[in-house]
Design a protein around this motif. Structure first.
Motif, PDB file in Angstrom:
ATOM      1  N   ALA A 142     -12.303   3.825 -10.984  1.00  0.00           N
ATOM      2  CA  ALA A 142     -11.613   4.084  -9.716  1.00  0.00           C
ATOM      3  C   ALA A 142     -12.596   4.830  -8.807  1.00  0.00           C
ATOM      4  CB  ALA A 142     -10.357   4.917  -9.942  1.00  0.00           C
ATOM      5  N   ILE A 143     -12.825   4.295  -7.634  1.00  0.00           N
ATOM      6  CA  ILE A 143     -12.086   3.266  -6.921  1.00  0.00           C
ATOM      7  C   ILE A 143     -13.016   2.127  -6.498  1.00  0.00           C
ATOM      8  CG2 ILE A 143     -10.307   4.811  -5.981  1.00  0.00           C
ATOM      9  CD1 ILE A 143     -12.011   5.110  -3.459  1.00  0.00           C
ATOM     10  N   ASN A 144     -12.447   1.044  -6.038  1.00  0.00           N
ATOM     11  CA  ASN A 144     -13.214   0.026  -5.328  1.00  0.00           C
ATOM     12  C   ASN A 144     -13.276   0.461  -3.857  1.00  0.00           C
ATOM     13  OD1 ASN A 144     -14.390  -2.469  -4.483  1.00  0.00           O
ATOM     14  ND2 ASN A 144     -13.384  -3.499  -6.186  1.00  0.00           N
ATOM     15  N   THR A 145     -13.856  -0.380  -2.996  1.00  0.00           N
ATOM     16  CA  THR A 145     -13.972  -0.003  -1.587  1.00  0.00           C
ATOM     17  C   THR A 145     -12.601   0.110  -0.928  1.00  0.00           C
ATOM     18  OG1 THR A 145     -14.237  -2.327  -1.043  1.00  0.00           O
ATOM     19  CG2 THR A 145     -16.252  -1.020  -1.270  1.00  0.00           C
ATOM     20  N   VAL A 146     -12.584   0.866   0.161  1.00  0.00           N
ATOM     21  CA  VAL A 146     -11.355   1.094   0.913  1.00  0.00           C
ATOM     22  C   VAL A 146     -11.295   0.085   2.057  1.00  0.00           C
ATOM     23  CG1 VAL A 146     -10.125   2.773   2.342  1.00  0.00           C
ATOM     24  CG2 VAL A 146     -11.400   3.543   0.329  1.00  0.00           C
ATOM     25  N   ARG A 147     -10.170  -0.583   2.197  1.00  0.00           N
ATOM     26  CA  ARG A 147     -10.054  -1.617   3.226  1.00  0.00           C
ATOM     27  C   ARG A 147     -10.430  -1.070   4.602  1.00  0.00           C
ATOM     28  NH1 ARG A 147      -4.663  -2.902   2.903  1.00  0.00           N
ATOM     29  NH2 ARG A 147      -4.959  -4.359   1.210  1.00  0.00           N
TER      30      ARG A 147
ATOM     31  N   LYS B 256     -10.742  -1.926 -13.162  1.00  0.00           N
ATOM     32  CA  LYS B 256     -11.201  -1.312 -11.902  1.00  0.00           C
ATOM     33  C   LYS B 256     -10.100  -1.452 -10.879  1.00  0.00           C
ATOM     34  CE  LYS B 256     -14.987  -1.093  -8.581  1.00  0.00           C
ATOM     35  NZ  LYS B 256     -16.367  -1.498  -8.321  1.00  0.00           N
ATOM     36  N   ILE B 257      -9.546  -0.334 -10.488  1.00  0.00           N
ATOM     37  CA  ILE B 257      -8.344  -0.408  -9.668  1.00  0.00           C
ATOM     38  C   ILE B 257      -8.614  -0.083  -8.203  1.00  0.00           C
ATOM     39  CG2 ILE B 257      -6.834   0.084 -11.636  1.00  0.00           C
ATOM     40  CD1 ILE B 257      -6.543   2.879 -10.437  1.00  0.00           C
ATOM     41  N   THR B 258      -7.669  -0.489  -7.389  1.00  0.00           N
ATOM     42  CA  THR B 258      -7.828  -0.392  -5.939  1.00  0.00           C
ATOM     43  C   THR B 258      -7.282   0.933  -5.407  1.00  0.00           C
ATOM     44  OG1 THR B 258      -7.214  -1.410  -3.835  1.00  0.00           O
ATOM     45  CG2 THR B 258      -5.581  -1.553  -5.568  1.00  0.00           C
ATOM     46  N   PRO B 259      -7.949   1.439  -4.338  1.00  0.00           N
ATOM     47  CA  PRO B 259      -7.358   2.587  -3.644  1.00  0.00           C
ATOM     48  C   PRO B 259      -6.368   2.116  -2.576  1.00  0.00           C
ATOM     49  CG  PRO B 259      -9.491   2.102  -2.687  1.00  0.00           C
ATOM     50  CD  PRO B 259      -9.270   1.085  -3.777  1.00  0.00           C
TER      51      PRO B 259
END
Lengths: 258, 314
Positions: free
Chosen positions: B189-194, B164-167
């Motif tokens: 894809a994706i996890n939450t956005v900072r 599970k990769i980050t945006p």
């Protein structure tokens, strides 16, 4: 989305219980709760002890270090409120027995008041450790309820547990519903007493909460989420749950004894 | 009736709608609830080596209808305690994907090994939590680290490993390429956005942790773009995540290249009923298009697509 409000009034109800009143226009119903944010400290779920009018209220009992600290916060302090969340008490029954243990009465009082205003008969059985810890006995009497009390130490009312009073009241009169909130061992006993008389019961339960939106699973209780499916449950439902009266989940999600 | 079944890394799923990690995943009974409501599978909360309470509240701020910010801080009961919840769900027949998080390749490998013994159908490595120091994005932003972690986990287990990769990295597709190279059998894809929310009355961040992760409708196009770019770079299946709350949203993700999707924030608004509703909407959308099988649309938007050039005029 939270809203910042100022605590407009702080009332010491008993030596261990404090009420905060704050302006909050959102319509709220008896049984519902709000998330109360004390900036820089914590955000806690609190059932509303005052649901009517422009000023709402919560009543906080000192349990752990957080609630003890929270209680010392003075009027004028700014806090964040989001909600109301959760379900509500069914106000249609006409003869209601309200059973409050300790600070649990805070959850039950606004519903009892509304029911009384709409012409229902309300009988309250309130239990506390000692006379000084009896919560909202005067408030409920003033609202027109018949109030019976019990104290563990016998300083007021019937000595011993409130469930003995409940047993007597159920034998003496007829009721269409029983509402209860307090320690889960007490609620379990009240639920069993209501069941034995064939009376529908409702209980408000408490679990550790994070999102309050039915998402994070912190407050899961059996197949339910206290934040959206509760906090008010049919006592028949509660009695069917293996966790009720026995375990809760800690903030990590581990099951721990109540 | 159109066929919604898909195969993900060799696992047949009755439909592509998975419960996203971190949602309803703390108890086995909640996982069962999502499955009974129609989810094609469920992903557990991210589980670590030891019990972890997460951050203090406030952990969540909800914005009108467009999104939600959270910094739960990876609360979980730990790998020793959690398998009982998975077993409860497995006994009910739920297809469970186990999510794990760690601070090093060794820790991921150990957790993968233990997770694999619980009967999960796949393991999703959370390489992308945007708000947990020492975990997630901090080791999931560099393709070299991703490759090392995946390689270590893949060595330990027979079940498929999904990354599970980050945006929140310059090129999410580069991370997917590294994961595929290391032996991952799928990409989520994706996890939450900072993200961040400030209370202007108090002049302070709303969440106790400050920085959090944004989810919900606001991030749908971010997720779609990631899936689109990853699809052009890898051959392994992609699980699309981010802002999905309708059948049309699922179709967009599938056409961008996703073979399955995870649904999270929409569960907060609607409960697990959301799975049944979305499946119905997807069904109707396929019928209207005259499409028999959902899988025939995976990557459909790429077919015949060519990026135009926009050179300077001579």
């Amino acid at each position: 989305m939270h809203r910042i409000v100022e605590i407009e009034d702080r009332v010491l109800e008993t030596p261990s219980t404090v009420t905060w009143r704050f302006p909050y226009a959102e319509p709220c119903a008896p049984g519902q709760f709000v998330m109360v944010w004390i900036p820089g400290d914590d955000e806690l779920p609190m059932s509303l002890s005052y649901t009517d009018g422009p000023s709402k209220g919560v009543t906080i009992k000192a349990m752990g270090s957080t609630t003890r600290h929270v209680q010392s916060i003075p009027a004028g302090t700014r806090i964040g409120i989001r909600g109301p969340y959760g379900n509500r008490f069914d106000l249609t029954p006409r003869r209601i027995l309200v059973v409050g243990g300790g600070s649990g009465t805070a959850v039950l009082a606004p519903g009892a008041e509304r029911a009384l205003r709409s012409g229902a008969q309300v009988t309250c059985a309130l239990g506390a450790t000692t006379e000084l810890e009896l919560l909202f006995a005067k408030r409920l009497t003033a609202a027109g309820a018949r109030v019976e009390v019990s104290t563990d130490d016998g300083t007021a009312g019937t000595p011993g547990f409130v469930t003995a009073v409940v047993e007597r009241l159920l034998a003496e009169g007829s009721f269409d519903a029983v509402w209860t909130c307090g320690p889960e061992v007490m609620m379990r006993k009240v639920a069993e007493l209501a069941r034995s008389r064939g009376i529908v019961g409702y209980g408000s339960v408490e679990r550790h909460m994070k999102c309050a939106l039915g998402m994070c699973d912190a407050c899961s209780l059996g197949p339910y989420h206290v934040c959206v499916d509760g906090p008010v449950f049919r006592t028949e439902t509660l009695l069917s749950l293996e966790e009720f009266g026995r375990t809760k989940r800690d903030p990590s999600g581990r099951r721990v004894p109540l | 009736m159109p066929d919604l079944s898909v195969e993900l890394a060799g696992i047949p799923l009755r439909n592509p709608l998975l419960l996203a990690s971190g949602i309803w995943g703390e108890s086995g009974q909640s996982l069962i609830g999502a499955w009974d409501a129609g989810a094609g599978g469920v992903v557990t909360k991210s589980i670590g080596s030891r019990p972890r309470p997460g951050y203090p509240n406030p952990t969540v701020e909800e914005f009108d209808s467009w999104g939600m910010l959270n910094a739960m801080g990876l609360p979980n009961p730990g790998i020793a305690e959690y398998p009982r919840e998975i077993r409860a769900a497995r006994e009910h027949g739920v297809l469970v994907i186990g999510s794990i998080f760690g601070g090093s390749a060794e820790e991921f490998a150990r957790l993968a090994r233990e997770m694999a013994t619980t009967g999960v159908i796949a393991i999703e490595l959370n390489l992308s939590c945007p708000h947990a120091e020492g975990f997630g994005t901090e080791i999931g932003s560099d393709p070299k680290d991703v490759e090392e972690v995946i390689r270590a986990a893949v060595r330990e287990v027979k079940v498929p490993v999904i990354a599970k990769i980050t945006p929140n990295a310059a090129d999410p597709a580069e991370l997917a390429v590294a994961a595929e190279r290391a032996g991952a059998k799928g990409i989520s894809a994706i996890n939450t956005v900072r993200g961040l929310a400030i209370d202007t009355t108090l002049a302070r961040p709303v969440l106790a942790h400050g920085i959090g992760g944004l989810s919900g409708p606001a991030i749908k196009s971010v997720g779609l773009a990631a899936v689109w770019q990853i699809y052009r770079r890898v051959r392994i299946p992609i699980v699309g995540i981010g802002g999905i709350s309708s059948g049309k949203d699922v179709l967009e993700y599938v056409m961008a290249g996703a073979r399955a999707v995870e649904i999270g924030t929409a569960v907060a608004r609607e409960g697990v009923r959301v799975f049944g509703r979305i499946a119905q909407e997807l069904d109707r959308a396929l019928s209207e298009r005259g499409t028999d099988r959902l899988v025939s649309l995976v990557g459909a938007a790429h077919r015949g697509f060519e990026m135009p050039t926009a050179d300077f005029l001579p």
